[in-house]
Write a protein that holds these residues in place. Structure first.
Motif, PDB file in Angstrom:
ATOM      1  N   GLY A 162     -18.006 -13.444  18.833  1.00 42.45           N
ATOM      2  CA  GLY A 162     -18.441 -13.916  17.540  1.00 42.45           C
ATOM      3  C   GLY A 162     -17.917 -15.301  17.328  1.00 42.45           C
ATOM      4  O   GLY A 162     -17.445 -16.083  18.047  1.00 42.45           O
ATOM      5  N   HIS A 163     -18.025 -15.829  15.861  1.00 46.99           N
ATOM      6  CA  HIS A 163     -17.885 -17.082  15.725  1.00 46.99           C
ATOM      7  C   HIS A 163     -16.674 -17.241  14.877  1.00 46.99           C
ATOM      8  O   HIS A 163     -15.963 -18.379  15.176  1.00 46.99           O
ATOM      9  CB  HIS A 163     -19.120 -17.502  14.485  1.00 46.99           C
ATOM     10  CG  HIS A 163     -20.548 -17.611  15.303  1.00 46.99           C
ATOM     11  ND1 HIS A 163     -21.088 -18.740  16.036  1.00 46.99           N
ATOM     12  CD2 HIS A 163     -21.391 -16.785  15.431  1.00 46.99           C
ATOM     13  CE1 HIS A 163     -22.100 -18.550  16.450  1.00 46.99           C
ATOM     14  NE2 HIS A 163     -22.405 -17.043  16.076  1.00 46.99           N
ATOM     15  N   TRP A 197     -22.252 -13.544  14.087  1.00 46.66           N
ATOM     16  CA  TRP A 197     -20.945 -12.726  14.198  1.00 46.66           C
ATOM     17  C   TRP A 197     -19.833 -13.609  13.240  1.00 46.66           C
ATOM     18  O   TRP A 197     -19.224 -14.158  13.912  1.00 46.66           O
ATOM     19  CB  TRP A 197     -20.438 -12.256  15.453  1.00 46.66           C
ATOM     20  CG  TRP A 197     -21.322 -11.430  16.201  1.00 46.66           C
ATOM     21  CD1 TRP A 197     -22.964 -11.595  16.279  1.00 46.66           C
ATOM     22  CD2 TRP A 197     -21.154 -10.175  16.616  1.00 46.66           C
ATOM     23  NE1 TRP A 197     -23.470 -10.617  17.025  1.00 46.66           N
ATOM     24  CE2 TRP A 197     -22.141  -9.589  17.380  1.00 46.66           C
ATOM     25  CE3 TRP A 197     -20.059  -9.365  16.904  1.00 46.66           C
ATOM     26  CZ2 TRP A 197     -22.114  -8.278  17.992  1.00 46.66           C
ATOM     27  CZ3 TRP A 197     -19.726  -8.276  17.553  1.00 46.66           C
ATOM     28  CH2 TRP A 197     -21.086  -7.908  17.952  1.00 46.66           C
ATOM     29  N   VAL A 198     -19.713 -13.320  12.026  1.00 46.90           N
ATOM     30  CA  VAL A 198     -18.854 -13.966  11.217  1.00 46.90           C
ATOM     31  C   VAL A 198     -17.995 -13.150  10.230  1.00 46.90           C
ATOM     32  O   VAL A 198     -18.559 -12.165   9.563  1.00 46.90           O
ATOM     33  CB  VAL A 198     -19.745 -15.019  10.198  1.00 46.90           C
ATOM     34  CG1 VAL A 198     -18.858 -15.839   9.117  1.00 46.90           C
ATOM     35  CG2 VAL A 198     -20.352 -16.087  11.124  1.00 46.90           C
ATOM     36  N   ASN A 199     -16.875 -13.453  10.259  1.00 41.98           N
ATOM     37  CA  ASN A 199     -15.705 -13.237   9.041  1.00 41.98           C
ATOM     38  C   ASN A 199     -15.252 -14.570   8.757  1.00 41.98           C
ATOM     39  O   ASN A 199     -14.671 -15.167   9.242  1.00 41.98           O
ATOM     40  CB  ASN A 199     -14.634 -12.517   9.298  1.00 41.98           C
ATOM     41  CG  ASN A 199     -15.012 -10.877   9.484  1.00 41.98           C
ATOM     42  OD1 ASN A 199     -14.326 -10.226   9.866  1.00 41.98           O
ATOM     43  ND2 ASN A 199     -16.232 -10.427   9.241  1.00 41.98           N
ATOM     44  N   GLU A 200     -15.540 -15.051   7.448  1.00 35.83           N
ATOM     45  CA  GLU A 200     -15.284 -16.246   6.786  1.00 35.83           C
ATOM     46  C   GLU A 200     -15.226 -16.363   5.229  1.00 35.83           C
ATOM     47  O   GLU A 200     -15.259 -15.285   4.538  1.00 35.83           O
ATOM     48  CB  GLU A 200     -16.352 -17.287   7.218  1.00 35.83           C
ATOM     49  CG  GLU A 200     -17.978 -17.172   6.519  1.00 35.83           C
ATOM     50  CD  GLU A 200     -18.557 -18.206   6.846  1.00 35.83           C
ATOM     51  OE1 GLU A 200     -18.665 -18.806   7.920  1.00 35.83           O
ATOM     52  OE2 GLU A 200     -19.930 -18.283   6.029  1.00 35.83           O
ATOM     53  N   GLY A 201     -14.886 -17.374   4.810  1.00 38.40           N
ATOM     54  CA  GLY A 201     -14.708 -17.716   3.233  1.00 38.40           C
ATOM     55  C   GLY A 201     -13.683 -16.896   2.681  1.00 38.40           C
ATOM     56  O   GLY A 201     -14.264 -16.000   1.397  1.00 38.40           O
ATOM     57  N   GLY A 217     -19.439 -12.447   5.417  1.00 38.57           N
ATOM     58  CA  GLY A 217     -20.053 -12.090   6.779  1.00 38.57           C
ATOM     59  C   GLY A 217     -21.669 -12.353   7.005  1.00 38.57           C
ATOM     60  O   GLY A 217     -22.397 -12.555   5.829  1.00 38.57           O
ATOM     61  N   ALA A 218     -21.892 -12.600   8.056  1.00 44.46           N
ATOM     62  CA  ALA A 218     -23.315 -12.611   8.716  1.00 44.46           C
ATOM     63  C   ALA A 218     -23.743 -14.121   8.210  1.00 44.46           C
ATOM     64  O   ALA A 218     -23.120 -14.814   8.099  1.00 44.46           O
ATOM     65  CB  ALA A 218     -24.378 -11.654   7.661  1.00 44.46           C
ATOM     66  N   ALA A 219     -25.172 -14.200   8.595  1.00 45.15           N
ATOM     67  CA  ALA A 219     -25.650 -15.605   8.443  1.00 45.15           C
ATOM     68  C   ALA A 219     -25.946 -15.974   7.214  1.00 45.15           C
ATOM     69  O   ALA A 219     -25.866 -15.103   6.197  1.00 45.15           O
ATOM     70  CB  ALA A 219     -27.001 -15.561   9.297  1.00 45.15           C
ATOM     71  N   THR A 220     -26.136 -16.991   6.604  1.00 41.89           N
ATOM     72  CA  THR A 220     -26.391 -17.576   5.281  1.00 41.89           C
ATOM     73  C   THR A 220     -27.748 -17.397   4.704  1.00 41.89           C
ATOM     74  O   THR A 220     -27.645 -18.065   3.421  1.00 41.89           O
ATOM     75  CB  THR A 220     -25.906 -19.053   5.158  1.00 41.89           C
ATOM     76  OG1 THR A 220     -26.878 -20.007   6.075  1.00 41.89           O
ATOM     77  CG2 THR A 220     -24.394 -19.330   5.809  1.00 41.89           C
TER      78      THR A 220
END
Length: 346
Positions: A162-163, A197-201, A217-220
């Motif tokens: 993931g990213h 593959w994102v957990n952010e913000g 999460g996910a693409a924007t």
């Protein structure tokens, strides 16, 4: 369904952060040119759009803080102002290991202003936060709980698919960690890995004996959504076992209201003390060109109610009550993002 707060509160400012201090709201967010950190203030949330915007910092001409200035957050700690933000030395992505997901090259940095007025031109760079290893890192937020300041941020570990994952650590001061990073969550559910593959913000709200940690999460695009971790306010927040992760997102796109990809939120309050959820969203799903340069993620806000047991009632993104740009109104003749004159704020 309507909102007591006319939306959007600020046009074309993604990753919104709103801080209420001494009866005023202070706002920052990602400028669509990604080259500066801006700040504005008003007594009411609905007046932030027409408030004057000041540039408090600009990207460097070269070096690690010269590109893609993302997601600034304004915090007040021990009588001083701090801005956490992400910056990169270039605008290209890379894979840090064979088979690893390609990412950008951001790191987390800090600005400090010891003046009472955050608009005073006394911001100084405190440099990069040493998170313990060098890799794609961004979206730092901070909170103080029981006398300890914590940093929560997103970072890539090339040994984990993931990213970005979310980490927490205690702080020795607002720009230095006092302990190692602790992994809280990684992308694992279907909704978190849609596109990327994102957990952010991350954003933190301490309320009614609980610590609520939201993230995105996910693409924007329209798949972007908000997730939730919860811990008891008297638990060891550095113990991953203290946190419970929701399997499903708590805040998602709502086509009936024309709101897509809600996320990267922050929390503030009304003058009466009610919790306000601040987030960004788009009003369309078809994006022309690279989504990174589409400026029409608008800052939005709505009161977040709680049920009798103290659980947040997330609801859905409320409809717009103010005009917004359309997907064909995103660029000026020079190719730079703009707010169209045809979209005044009521």
């Amino acid at each position: 369904m309507t909102s007591a707060i006319p939306n959007p509160i600020v046009l074309q400012r993604a990753d919104p952060c709103v801080l209420r201090h001494d009866g005023r709201y202070y706002f920052t967010g990602s400028h669509p040119a990604y080259d500066r950190i801006v700040l504005r203030s008003a007594e009411r949330l609905e007046d932030l759009q027409t408030a004057d915007e000041a540039v408090i910092w600009e990207r460097h001409a070269d070096g690690p803080q010269s590109h893609l200035i993302w997601a600034p957050e304004l915090h007040r700690v021990d009588g001083a102002w701090y801005v956490y933000y992400a910056a990169a030395p270039d605008a290209t992505g890379r894979a840090d290991a064979p088979g690893a997901a390609a990412t950008f090259n951001h790191r987390v940095f800090v600005l400090e202003n010891t003046s009472d007025d955050p608009f005073a031109p006394t911001w100084v760079e405190r440099g990069q936060v040493d998170t313990g290893w060098e890799s794609f890192a961004l979206d730092a937020t901070s909170f103080v709980h029981d006398g300890t300041q914590y940093l929560v941020w997103a970072q890539q570990d090339v040994t984990i698919r993931g990213h970005s994952n979310l980490y927490i650590a205690p702080m020795a001061n607002p720009w230095t960690l006092a302990g190692p990073a602790v992994l809280l969550t990684r992308p694992e559910h279907d909704w978190e890995v849609a596109g990327f593959w994102v957990n952010e913000g991350p954003s933190v709200l301490v309320h009614d004996g609980r610590v609520l940690l939201t993230y995105s999460g996910a693409a924007t695009g329209p798949e972007y959504a908000m997730g939730l971790l919860t811990a008891s306010a008297d638990a060891d927040l550095l113990d991953p076992a203290s946190w419970t992760k929701n399997a499903d997102p708590v805040f998602v796109s709502h086509p009936e209201h024309g709101q897509y990809g809600p996320g990267h939120n922050s929390f503030t309050t009304t003058p009466d003390g009610d919790v306000v959820l601040v987030y960004h969203a788009r009003t369309y799903t078809e994006i022309v060109g690279d989504p990174l340069w589409d400026p029409n993620r608008h800052a939005r806000a709505q009161v977040l109610p709680f049920d009798a047991d103290g659980n947040p009632v997330w609801g859905v993104p409320v409809p717009d009550e103010r005009p917004v740009p359309t997907s064909t109104e995103v660029l000026d003749p020079a190719g730079l993002p703009r707010v169209p004159e045809a979209a005044p704020v009521a």
